[in-house]
Design a protein around this motif. Structure first.
Motif, PDB file in Angstrom:
ATOM      1  N   PRO A   1     -15.950  -2.107   2.299  1.00  0.00           N
ATOM      2  CA  PRO A   1     -14.644  -1.856   0.918  1.00  0.00           C
ATOM      3  C   PRO A   1     -13.623  -1.213   1.436  1.00  0.00           C
ATOM      4  CG  PRO A   1     -16.912  -0.770   1.584  1.00  0.00           C
ATOM      5  CD  PRO A   1     -16.836  -1.981   2.414  1.00  0.00           C
ATOM      6  N   SER A   2     -13.243  -0.991   2.590  1.00  0.00           N
ATOM      7  CA  SER A   2     -11.662  -0.278   2.855  1.00  0.00           C
ATOM      8  C   SER A   2     -10.373  -1.447   3.085  1.00  0.00           C
ATOM      9  CB  SER A   2     -12.059   0.076   4.283  1.00  0.00           C
ATOM     10  OG  SER A   2     -12.267  -0.905   5.085  1.00  0.00           O
ATOM     11  N   SER A   3     -11.271  -2.860   2.881  1.00  0.00           N
ATOM     12  CA  SER A   3     -10.161  -3.925   2.398  1.00  0.00           C
ATOM     13  C   SER A   3      -9.612  -4.059   1.937  1.00  0.00           C
ATOM     14  CB  SER A   3     -11.230  -5.327   3.236  1.00  0.00           C
ATOM     15  OG  SER A   3     -12.097  -5.677   1.877  1.00  0.00           O
TER      16      SER A   3
ATOM     17  N   LEU B   1     -16.513 -15.508  -8.840  1.00  0.00           N
ATOM     18  CA  LEU B   1     -16.604 -13.641  -8.974  1.00  0.00           C
ATOM     19  C   LEU B   1     -16.103 -13.230  -8.017  1.00  0.00           C
ATOM     20  CD1 LEU B   1     -19.175 -14.001 -12.214  1.00  0.00           C
ATOM     21  CD2 LEU B   1     -16.416 -13.762 -11.916  1.00  0.00           C
ATOM     22  N   LEU B   2     -17.671 -13.776  -6.636  1.00  0.00           N
ATOM     23  CA  LEU B   2     -16.524 -12.545  -5.450  1.00  0.00           C
ATOM     24  C   LEU B   2     -15.986 -12.693  -5.291  1.00  0.00           C
ATOM     25  CD1 LEU B   2     -18.682 -11.016  -3.369  1.00  0.00           C
ATOM     26  CD2 LEU B   2     -19.524 -12.485  -2.243  1.00  0.00           C
ATOM     27  N   TRP B   3     -15.010 -13.994  -4.694  1.00  0.00           N
ATOM     28  CA  TRP B   3     -14.322 -14.494  -4.739  1.00  0.00           C
ATOM     29  C   TRP B   3     -12.508 -14.174  -5.151  1.00  0.00           C
ATOM     30  CZ3 TRP B   3      -9.542 -16.624  -6.994  1.00  0.00           C
ATOM     31  CH2 TRP B   3      -8.576 -16.561  -6.427  1.00  0.00           C
ATOM     32  N   GLN B   4     -13.145 -13.492  -5.820  1.00  0.00           N
ATOM     33  CA  GLN B   4     -12.104 -12.440  -7.291  1.00  0.00           C
ATOM     34  C   GLN B   4     -12.189 -11.333  -7.280  1.00  0.00           C
ATOM     35  OE1 GLN B   4     -11.878 -13.555 -10.981  1.00  0.00           O
ATOM     36  NE2 GLN B   4      -9.650 -12.773 -11.058  1.00  0.00           N
ATOM     37  N   ALA B   5     -13.311 -10.344  -6.928  1.00  0.00           N
ATOM     38  CA  ALA B   5     -13.505 -10.058  -6.997  1.00  0.00           C
ATOM     39  C   ALA B   5     -13.133  -9.260  -5.174  1.00  0.00           C
ATOM     40  CB  ALA B   5     -15.066  -9.139  -6.853  1.00  0.00           C
ATOM     41  N   LEU B   6     -13.008 -10.292  -3.876  1.00  0.00           N
ATOM     42  CA  LEU B   6     -12.718  -9.480  -3.208  1.00  0.00           C
ATOM     43  C   LEU B   6     -11.021  -9.351  -2.735  1.00  0.00           C
ATOM     44  CD1 LEU B   6     -15.761 -10.879  -0.676  1.00  0.00           C
ATOM     45  CD2 LEU B   6     -15.513  -8.737  -1.758  1.00  0.00           C
TER      46      LEU B   6
END
Length: 469
Positions: free
Chosen positions: A282-284, A458-463
């Motif tokens: 999460p910190s990233s 969606l995960l790629w964009q969320a990260l």
């Protein structure tokens, strides 16, 4: 005496600026994030974020390159960056001296009567005079109380915010293109499944017709088999509308014609490779998510703006100098006696403004508080998106696996029912029901496989996304 008076005035101005005290403190503690994602898998292999995109699909590669080269949305974001950079350049220049030059020719006519008629004998003056002047001027604010420096920090922070926002626009653009390409490939998978269903329904209709002509089956069996084939044809025809919608969407995203978009989409693509999702913390998000970076930069800009506004309570100092030439005869312009000049210094500050500056400071403090809350909102939005992205990706993979298994089992059941029907061991109704169940399952499996790839985008964009290889 004059020097003493100036010193008193300067001291009074400085004291008036200092008595108001420091600007209000606005607490901006760092948001507390969990140590790990709740829905993240226990990944043991290193996977890059870009592996979540369909980078091996030539259609995505072509359309993404076209969009990055000519998208109006990206062009607008780039213009916002240039606008912010221009503001930063202006803020930097404000701290430097300003040097100028001017030249003038002035004609003046005087009425002798304005001096009266009793001038001493032998005294005369020209009633018409023309003066020629050329000057070099310089002005500088030494920024003793760092007001201009704070404005410079604010302008540079807004450049960072605009850059991060542009990166967010880029990520959103690539995600939309990837999702559209995946939807196109999913339509191809659904079309293949529907055509297989149609072929099986037509075979069943032909078999029912043969048995009808032989007098060993009623005509109703053939009619029901043909209705199943018609249903497959209807589902097949509906795909054309979905394809046109995707082409139109990609025309908007890439700023290319429908012909070029269609040519890119019809390129053959290898089967999608579904790797494990990448591990992340999460910190990233604080350094990877463009919206979080933009919000942090905006907060820094508002903090600097508050400092600059608070420094308006202090006096400002101004140094100016002029050196030039002044003559009343153009031929004497460059004579030594034509050289003139001046050097001046001034100080000005508020003594009694009836709360105007205090109100501006309170407004700047409120802006900073709003920016901090927006930053917190961006952080927790990013955290929620990442948690949802991991959960959806995991659920979609499980759904696709179950759907593929279901489709294989129902297809096998339909083949067995058809074999028993041909051998006279089963009635037509059982065959038809088995065929209908198998028909729906193949298309569902293709759609579920597409949702797996979409969830990964969606995960790629969320990260926070990443650059393409």
């Amino acid at each position: 005496m004059i020097r003493h008076s100036l010193l008193c005035v300067a001291s009074a101005l400085a004291l008036a600026g200092c008595v108001a005290g420091p600007p209000p403190e606005v607490a901006t503690p760092a948001p507390a994030l969990p140590e790990a994602y709740f829905y993240a898998p226990n990944a043991t292999t290193e996977v890059t974020l870009s592996a979540l995109l369909p980078v091996e699909d030539p259609a995505f590669d072509t359309l993404a390159a076209q969009a990055l080269a000519g998208s109006p949305t990206l062009g607008e974001a780039a213009a916002r960056i240039e606008q912010a950079r221009a503001g930063a350049d202006r803020a930097v220049a404000e701290r430097l001296p300003s040097i100028g030059a001017n030249a003038s020719v002035t004609g003046q006519r005087t009425n002798p009567s304005q001096f009266g008629s009793d001038l001493p004998p032998g005294i005369a003056f020209d009633t018409e005079r023309v003066s020629y002047a050329a000057n070099l001027t310089a002005r500088w604010d030494p920024d003793i109380f760092d007001r201009l420096r704070a404005q410079e920090r604010a302008a540079l922070a807004r450049v960072d915010a605009a850059t991060a926002s542009a990166r967010g626009v880029r990520n959103a653009l690539l995600a939309e293109i990837a999702a559209s390409v995946i939807d196109w490939r999913t339509l191809s998978g659904r079309e293949e499944a529907i055509r297989s269903d149609l072929a099986a329904a037509e075979d069943l209709a032909r078999l029912a017709a043969v048995r009808e002509r032989a007098g060993i089956a009623p005509g109703f069996d053939r009619v029901r088999a043909e209705s199943a084939a018609s249903a497959s044809r209807s589902r097949l025809a509906a795909l054309a509308g979905e394809r046109s919608r995707l082409v139109g969407r990609l025309v908007t995203l890439t700023a290319q014609s429908a012909q070029l978009v269609r040519a890119a989409l019809v390129q053959a693509a290898p089967p999608p490779r579904i790797d494990a999702v990448p591990a992340s913390l999460p910190s990233s998000l604080l350094i990877n998510r463009p919206d979080v970076l933009a919000a942090a930069s905006t907060l820094a800009a508002e903090d600097a703006e508050l400092a600059a506004t608070a420094r308006r309570r202090f006096p400002t100092f101004d140094l100016s100098a002029v050196i030039g030439l002044l003559t009343f005869n153009l031929a004497d312009l460059f004579d030594e006696e034509s050289l003139v000049g001046s050097l001046a210094g001034s100080v000005a500050g508020p003594l009694l403004d009836f709360g105007r500056i205090e109100a501006e400071i309170d407004g700047a403090a409120a802006e900073k508080q709003a920016a901090f809350q927006a930053y917190r909102g961006a952080v927790y939005t990013a955290l929620g998106d990442a948690e949802a992205g991991y959960g959806v990706a995991s659920g979609a993979a499980a759904e696709a696996e179950a759907a593929a298994r279901e489709a294989a089992e129902l297809a096998r059941a339909a083949r067995l029912a058809n074999t028993r029907y041909e051998a006279g061991l089963s009635d037509f109704l059982i065959v038809l029901e088995a065929r209908r169940a198998a028909d729906a399952s193949g298309e569902r499996a293709a759609a579920a496989a597409g949702r797996v790839q979409r969830a990964r985008v969606l995960l790629w964009q969320a990260l926070g996304g990443s650059d393409l290889p």
